[in-house]
Scaffold this motif. Structure first.
Motif, PDB file in Angstrom:
ATOM      1  N   ASP A 176      -4.302   3.518  13.229  1.00 26.49           N
ATOM      2  CA  ASP A 176      -5.647   3.974  12.610  1.00 26.49           C
ATOM      3  C   ASP A 176      -6.596   2.689  12.468  1.00 26.49           C
ATOM      4  N   PHE A 177      -5.909   1.692  12.094  1.00 28.11           N
ATOM      5  CA  PHE A 177      -6.486   0.374  11.552  1.00 28.11           C
ATOM      6  C   PHE A 177      -7.500  -0.126  12.813  1.00 28.11           C
ATOM      7  N   TYR A 178      -7.150  -0.156  13.901  1.00 29.90           N
ATOM      8  CA  TYR A 178      -8.046  -0.618  15.106  1.00 29.90           C
ATOM      9  C   TYR A 178      -9.122   0.477  15.350  1.00 29.90           C
ATOM     10  N   GLU A 179      -8.706   1.708  15.397  1.00 31.04           N
ATOM     11  CA  GLU A 179      -9.780   2.569  15.590  1.00 31.04           C
ATOM     12  C   GLU A 179     -10.637   2.485  14.310  1.00 31.04           C
ATOM     13  N   TYR A 180     -10.171   2.615  13.135  1.00 33.90           N
ATOM     14  CA  TYR A 180     -11.491   2.585  12.285  1.00 33.90           C
ATOM     15  C   TYR A 180     -12.308   1.404  12.330  1.00 33.90           C
ATOM     16  N   GLU A 194      14.791   1.889  13.805  1.00 35.85           N
ATOM     17  CA  GLU A 194      13.465   1.544  13.127  1.00 35.85           C
ATOM     18  C   GLU A 194      13.914   0.859  11.620  1.00 35.85           C
ATOM     19  N   TYR A 195      13.293  -0.174  11.594  1.00 37.29           N
ATOM     20  CA  TYR A 195      13.013  -0.668  10.098  1.00 37.29           C
ATOM     21  C   TYR A 195      12.175   0.128   9.063  1.00 37.29           C
ATOM     22  N   HIS A 196      12.872  -0.053   7.696  1.00 37.68           N
ATOM     23  CA  HIS A 196      12.157   0.656   6.777  1.00 37.68           C
ATOM     24  C   HIS A 196      10.632   0.345   6.701  1.00 37.68           C
ATOM     25  N   ARG A 197      10.010   1.235   6.337  1.00 30.79           N
ATOM     26  CA  ARG A 197       8.471   1.176   6.229  1.00 30.79           C
ATOM     27  C   ARG A 197       8.148   1.063   4.581  1.00 30.79           C
ATOM     28  N   ASN A 198       8.381  -0.019   4.196  1.00 30.14           N
ATOM     29  CA  ASN A 198       8.098  -0.381   2.812  1.00 30.14           C
ATOM     30  C   ASN A 198       6.754  -1.100   2.579  1.00 30.14           C
ATOM     31  N   TYR A 199       5.707  -0.780   3.265  1.00 25.02           N
ATOM     32  CA  TYR A 199       4.480  -1.147   3.002  1.00 25.02           C
ATOM     33  C   TYR A 199       3.564  -0.241   3.762  1.00 25.02           C
ATOM     34  N   GLU A 200       2.262  -0.650   3.269  1.00 22.21           N
ATOM     35  CA  GLU A 200       1.120   0.280   3.957  1.00 22.21           C
ATOM     36  C   GLU A 200      -0.073  -0.843   4.511  1.00 22.21           C
ATOM     37  N   PHE A 201      -0.794  -0.642   5.352  1.00 24.01           N
ATOM     38  CA  PHE A 201      -1.779  -1.256   5.434  1.00 24.01           C
ATOM     39  C   PHE A 201      -3.225  -1.088   4.717  1.00 24.01           C
ATOM     40  N   ILE A 202      -3.793  -1.768   4.461  1.00 22.44           N
ATOM     41  CA  ILE A 202      -5.252  -1.571   3.744  1.00 22.44           C
ATOM     42  C   ILE A 202      -6.480  -2.053   4.682  1.00 22.44           C
ATOM     43  N   LEU A 203      -7.268  -1.465   4.880  1.00 18.34           N
ATOM     44  CA  LEU A 203      -8.545  -1.852   5.838  1.00 18.34           C
ATOM     45  C   LEU A 203      -9.539  -2.285   4.879  1.00 18.34           C
TER      46      LEU A 203
END
Length: 154
Positions: free
Chosen positions: A12-16, A48-57
């Motif tokens: 989503d980051f790249y699309e937004y 898959e590794y754990h997803r212990n983060y989120e991206f912020i645009l």
């Protein structure tokens, strides 16, 4: 002269980013990261590794400036809301939202959250002396936001 912060996935980051640039925003070319302390998450597949983060645009319109000079970390470390305390499935922790609000607004600023969910942005904004506008289309979450903000007032 405004900031826009959006929690999103890597795809989503790249699309937004492209969309926002096409409608006149300047977008930071790399993601900020919310690093979730002690997160309980797993990848969807066994390898898959754990997803212990989120991206912020981060995007801006006009020429806003951060509220203080100095180093601003692109990785924000904060506990997540414990699952038993969640008001909304995508709720962010109040301290994380306060950190973001403090970095880019002053007293009496107006903050818009068009996807209010749990009302955490209003809660954090009020605690910092900011004004807020919250929009939530689902009645069950709207009712929980009203209760949360009434509780904060008392």
């Amino acid at each position: 002269d405004s900031f826009l912060f959006m929690f999103c996935g890597v795809d989503d980051f790249y699309e937004y980013r492209i969309y926002l640039e096409n409608i006149g925003f300047q977008v930071q070319k790399y993601q900020m990261i919310w690093s979730k302390v002690d997160a309980i998450s797993q990848g969807t597949r066994k390898w898959e590794y754990h997803r212990n983060y989120e991206f912020i645009l981060l995007a801006i319109k006009g020429s806003p400036v951060l509220t203080h000079l100095g180093k601003h970390e692109g990785i924000l470390v904060c506990n997540q809301v414990p699952p038993i305390k969640l008001i909304h499935p995508n709720e962010k922790p109040r301290e994380l939202i306060k950190t973001i609000i403090e970095s880019c607004t002053y007293d009496q600023a107006v903050i818009l959250d068009p996807f209010a969910g749990s009302g955490v942005v209003g809660d954090a904004a009020r605690s910092l002396g900011r004004n807020y506008i919250l929009i939530e289309r689902e009645r069950k979450y709207y009712d929980k936001i009203i209760r949360r903000l009434q509780y904060v007032e008392n």
